[in-house]
Design a protein around this motif. Sequence first.
Motif, PDB file in Angstrom:
ATOM      1  N   PRO A 224     -13.719  59.698 -23.452  1.00 42.73           N
ATOM      2  CA  PRO A 224     -13.078  58.129 -23.780  1.00 42.73           C
ATOM      3  C   PRO A 224     -12.267  57.835 -22.864  1.00 42.73           C
ATOM      4  CG  PRO A 224     -12.461  59.447 -26.016  1.00 42.73           C
ATOM      5  CD  PRO A 224     -13.570  60.433 -25.112  1.00 42.73           C
ATOM      6  N   THR A 225     -12.428  56.643 -22.377  1.00 41.26           N
ATOM      7  CA  THR A 225     -10.940  56.595 -21.361  1.00 41.26           C
ATOM      8  C   THR A 225     -10.004  55.805 -22.067  1.00 41.26           C
ATOM      9  OG1 THR A 225     -12.288  56.123 -19.806  1.00 41.26           O
ATOM     10  CG2 THR A 225     -10.414  55.448 -19.049  1.00 41.26           C
ATOM     11  N   VAL A 226      -8.593  56.045 -21.612  1.00 42.92           N
ATOM     12  CA  VAL A 226      -7.822  55.936 -22.535  1.00 42.92           C
ATOM     13  C   VAL A 226      -6.162  55.457 -22.051  1.00 42.92           C
ATOM     14  CG1 VAL A 226      -6.032  56.669 -24.919  1.00 42.92           C
ATOM     15  CG2 VAL A 226      -8.452  57.660 -24.844  1.00 42.92           C
ATOM     16  N   GLY A 227      -6.389  54.761 -21.782  1.00 42.38           N
ATOM     17  CA  GLY A 227      -5.296  53.770 -20.863  1.00 42.38           C
ATOM     18  C   GLY A 227      -3.665  54.083 -22.019  1.00 42.38           C
ATOM     19  N   VAL A 228      -2.906  54.156 -20.416  1.00 44.24           N
ATOM     20  CA  VAL A 228      -1.721  53.506 -21.497  1.00 44.24           C
ATOM     21  C   VAL A 228      -0.792  52.233 -20.881  1.00 44.24           C
ATOM     22  CG1 VAL A 228       0.903  55.132 -20.988  1.00 44.24           C
ATOM     23  CG2 VAL A 228      -1.495  56.297 -21.408  1.00 44.24           C
ATOM     24  N   LEU A 229      -0.352  51.991 -21.793  1.00 43.23           N
ATOM     25  CA  LEU A 229       0.413  50.315 -20.817  1.00 43.23           C
ATOM     26  C   LEU A 229       1.419  50.268 -20.230  1.00 43.23           C
ATOM     27  CD1 LEU A 229       0.609  47.222 -21.007  1.00 43.23           C
ATOM     28  CD2 LEU A 229       2.396  47.623 -22.648  1.00 43.23           C
ATOM     29  N   ALA A 230       1.460  50.278 -19.295  1.00 39.14           N
ATOM     30  CA  ALA A 230       2.296  50.909 -17.488  1.00 39.14           C
ATOM     31  C   ALA A 230       2.848  49.905 -17.069  1.00 39.14           C
ATOM     32  CB  ALA A 230       1.678  51.368 -16.478  1.00 39.14           C
ATOM     33  N   LEU A 231       3.949  48.787 -18.315  1.00 44.67           N
ATOM     34  CA  LEU A 231       4.748  47.412 -17.449  1.00 44.67           C
ATOM     35  C   LEU A 231       5.889  48.310 -17.578  1.00 44.67           C
ATOM     36  CD1 LEU A 231       3.430  45.076 -19.468  1.00 44.67           C
ATOM     37  CD2 LEU A 231       2.544  45.564 -17.838  1.00 44.67           C
TER      38      LEU A 231
ATOM     39  N   VAL B 151      -2.340  50.736 -17.603  1.00 49.41           N
ATOM     40  CA  VAL B 151      -3.391  49.429 -17.985  1.00 49.41           C
ATOM     41  C   VAL B 151      -1.373  48.510 -17.724  1.00 49.41           C
ATOM     42  CG1 VAL B 151      -3.791  47.463 -19.110  1.00 49.41           C
ATOM     43  CG2 VAL B 151      -4.594  50.166 -19.818  1.00 49.41           C
ATOM     44  N   ARG B 152      -1.878  47.696 -16.656  1.00 52.48           N
ATOM     45  CA  ARG B 152      -0.880  46.608 -16.030  1.00 52.48           C
ATOM     46  C   ARG B 152      -2.285  45.139 -16.063  1.00 52.48           C
ATOM     47  NH1 ARG B 152       0.150  50.541 -11.925  1.00 52.48           N
ATOM     48  NH2 ARG B 152       2.113  52.288 -13.001  1.00 52.48           N
ATOM     49  N   ARG B 153      -2.888  44.786 -15.657  1.00 55.80           N
ATOM     50  CA  ARG B 153      -4.196  43.577 -15.529  1.00 55.80           C
ATOM     51  C   ARG B 153      -4.558  43.359 -16.896  1.00 55.80           C
ATOM     52  NH1 ARG B 153      -2.875  45.652 -10.917  1.00 55.80           N
ATOM     53  NH2 ARG B 153      -5.307  46.690 -10.067  1.00 55.80           N
ATOM     54  N   PRO B 154      -5.811  42.485 -17.332  1.00 63.98           N
ATOM     55  CA  PRO B 154      -6.510  42.468 -18.205  1.00 63.98           C
ATOM     56  C   PRO B 154      -8.055  42.890 -17.904  1.00 63.98           C
ATOM     57  CG  PRO B 154      -4.977  39.894 -18.243  1.00 63.98           C
ATOM     58  CD  PRO B 154      -4.673  41.551 -17.354  1.00 63.98           C
ATOM     59  N   GLU B 155      -8.572  43.540 -16.274  1.00 61.96           N
ATOM     60  CA  GLU B 155      -9.446  43.858 -16.736  1.00 61.96           C
ATOM     61  C   GLU B 155      -9.280  45.113 -16.928  1.00 61.96           C
ATOM     62  OE1 GLU B 155      -7.639  42.699 -12.470  1.00 61.96           O
ATOM     63  OE2 GLU B 155      -7.656  41.441 -14.773  1.00 61.96           O
ATOM     64  N   GLU B 156      -7.796  45.947 -16.983  1.00 64.69           N
ATOM     65  CA  GLU B 156      -7.714  47.049 -16.867  1.00 64.69           C
ATOM     66  C   GLU B 156      -8.060  47.877 -18.522  1.00 64.69           C
ATOM     67  OE1 GLU B 156      -5.008  48.202 -13.012  1.00 64.69           O
ATOM     68  OE2 GLU B 156      -4.165  47.782 -14.581  1.00 64.69           O
ATOM     69  N   LEU B 157      -7.019  46.292 -19.130  1.00 70.73           N
ATOM     70  CA  LEU B 157      -7.057  46.631 -20.590  1.00 70.73           C
ATOM     71  C   LEU B 157      -8.974  46.804 -21.168  1.00 70.73           C
ATOM     72  CD1 LEU B 157      -6.202  46.622 -23.350  1.00 70.73           C
ATOM     73  CD2 LEU B 157      -5.576  43.826 -23.676  1.00 70.73           C
ATOM     74  N   ALA B 158      -9.600  45.721 -20.271  1.00 71.06           N
ATOM     75  CA  ALA B 158     -10.803  45.515 -21.075  1.00 71.06           C
ATOM     76  C   ALA B 158     -11.966  46.955 -21.098  1.00 71.06           C
ATOM     77  CB  ALA B 158     -11.384  44.206 -20.814  1.00 71.06           C
ATOM     78  N   ALA B 159     -10.966  48.056 -19.794  1.00 69.67           N
ATOM     79  CA  ALA B 159     -11.507  49.006 -19.274  1.00 69.67           C
ATOM     80  C   ALA B 159     -11.769  49.826 -19.773  1.00 69.67           C
ATOM     81  CB  ALA B 159     -11.961  49.186 -17.639  1.00 69.67           C
TER      82      ALA B 159
ATOM     83  N   ARG C 104      -7.410  42.215 -28.533  1.00 68.66           N
ATOM     84  CA  ARG C 104      -8.689  43.279 -28.689  1.00 68.66           C
ATOM     85  C   ARG C 104      -8.310  44.436 -30.001  1.00 68.66           C
ATOM     86  NH1 ARG C 104     -10.305  46.990 -24.234  1.00 68.66           N
ATOM     87  NH2 ARG C 104     -11.779  48.752 -25.854  1.00 68.66           N
ATOM     88  N   VAL C 105      -7.032  44.297 -30.003  1.00 68.79           N
ATOM     89  CA  VAL C 105      -6.501  44.720 -31.413  1.00 68.79           C
ATOM     90  C   VAL C 105      -7.176  44.828 -32.741  1.00 68.79           C
ATOM     91  CG1 VAL C 105      -4.680  44.895 -33.033  1.00 68.79           C
ATOM     92  CG2 VAL C 105      -4.011  45.977 -31.033  1.00 68.79           C
ATOM     93  N   GLY C 106      -7.124  43.272 -32.960  1.00 67.66           N
ATOM     94  CA  GLY C 106      -7.618  42.207 -33.612  1.00 67.66           C
ATOM     95  C   GLY C 106      -9.759  42.824 -34.354  1.00 67.66           C
ATOM     96  N   ARG C 107     -10.205  43.228 -32.875  1.00 68.40           N
ATOM     97  CA  ARG C 107     -11.706  43.683 -32.855  1.00 68.40           C
ATOM     98  C   ARG C 107     -12.044  44.996 -33.044  1.00 68.40           C
ATOM     99  NH1 ARG C 107     -12.309  40.800 -28.069  1.00 68.40           N
ATOM    100  NH2 ARG C 107     -12.370  42.420 -26.459  1.00 68.40           N
ATOM    101  N   GLY C 108     -10.403  45.941 -33.737  1.00 74.45           N
ATOM    102  CA  GLY C 108     -10.007  47.410 -33.191  1.00 74.45           C
ATOM    103  C   GLY C 108     -10.377  48.025 -32.590  1.00 74.45           C
ATOM    104  N   LEU C 109      -9.470  47.942 -31.568  1.00 72.82           N
ATOM    105  CA  LEU C 109      -8.714  49.125 -30.010  1.00 72.82           C
ATOM    106  C   LEU C 109      -8.441  49.919 -30.937  1.00 72.82           C
ATOM    107  CD1 LEU C 109      -8.903  49.752 -27.144  1.00 72.82           C
ATOM    108  CD2 LEU C 109      -7.038  48.232 -27.067  1.00 72.82           C
ATOM    109  N   PRO C 110      -8.599  50.936 -30.875  1.00 78.15           N
ATOM    110  CA  PRO C 110      -7.703  52.268 -31.483  1.00 78.15           C
ATOM    111  C   PRO C 110      -6.379  51.473 -30.604  1.00 78.15           C
ATOM    112  CG  PRO C 110      -9.481  53.118 -31.181  1.00 78.15           C
ATOM    113  CD  PRO C 110      -9.744  51.868 -30.185  1.00 78.15           C
ATOM    114  N   VAL C 111      -5.037  52.428 -31.107  1.00 77.61           N
ATOM    115  CA  VAL C 111      -4.145  52.068 -30.136  1.00 77.61           C
ATOM    116  C   VAL C 111      -2.977  52.625 -30.728  1.00 77.61           C
ATOM    117  CG1 VAL C 111      -2.099  50.467 -29.951  1.00 77.61           C
ATOM    118  CG2 VAL C 111      -4.812  49.556 -29.856  1.00 77.61           C
ATOM    119  N   PHE C 112      -2.173  53.556 -30.424  1.00 77.44           N
ATOM    120  CA  PHE C 112      -0.825  54.279 -30.763  1.00 77.44           C
ATOM    121  C   PHE C 112       0.566  53.884 -29.842  1.00 77.44           C
ATOM    122  CE2 PHE C 112       0.556  59.164 -29.800  1.00 77.44           C
ATOM    123  CZ  PHE C 112       1.470  58.875 -31.126  1.00 77.44           C
ATOM    124  N   GLY C 113       1.277  53.274 -30.819  1.00 74.83           N
ATOM    125  CA  GLY C 113       2.845  52.735 -30.353  1.00 74.83           C
ATOM    126  C   GLY C 113       3.453  54.060 -31.290  1.00 74.83           C
ATOM    127  N   THR C 114       4.188  54.092 -29.650  1.00 78.07           N
ATOM    128  CA  THR C 114       5.988  55.135 -30.147  1.00 78.07           C
ATOM    129  C   THR C 114       7.205  54.992 -29.576  1.00 78.07           C
ATOM    130  OG1 THR C 114       5.956  55.957 -28.074  1.00 78.07           O
ATOM    131  CG2 THR C 114       4.327  57.126 -28.958  1.00 78.07           C
TER     132      THR C 114
END
Length: 191
Positions: free
Chosen positions: A3-10, A31-39, A69-79
Amino acid sequence: MPPTVGVLALQGDVREHLAALTGLGIEAVTVRRPEELAAVDGLVLPGGESTTMAKLLRTFELMEPLRERVGRGLPVFGTCAGMILLADRVRDGAAGQETVGGLDVTVRRNAFGRQVDSFEADLHVGGLDEPVHAVFIRAPWVEEVGGGVEVLAQAAEHPVAVRQGRLLATSFHPEVGGDGRLHRLFLDLVG
């Protein structure tokens, strides 16, 4: 294919999470843009400042795509701040503070106190054999959990690590210190 895991980079602990994930052999991307989130197949919401992160999610047009994406089941880890962003309800938030939501908890911002009140503790975390060395920096805690939320760890008699479905959140910073076990728990949710 792994899998490819993104890190929100804002804003926040981006590099530390990228290092933790790549140390586990995972392809980690910013991840900084919607298209990166989608991938991505999973996403980490790092520690930082939750109100700033929420404003930047709006500025970069990521808030609604992330909620979807969260509503559709995207796995997310918040720290830390990421836990606040995942929470459905926030106490002591800034006026009008937004969250991504999805995690049926009420979180209190800066619950353990100010920066000078930051601390470290060894915590027993459900699903792990050995304690985790947890670093708390202006950390939130969970005040209320919904029926589908599993409490994995507590500090000061409050939940500080929780899981609900494919969402995992911690009040502390597991990316600090080189212990990749919580990231590995998250990767189990990514699949």
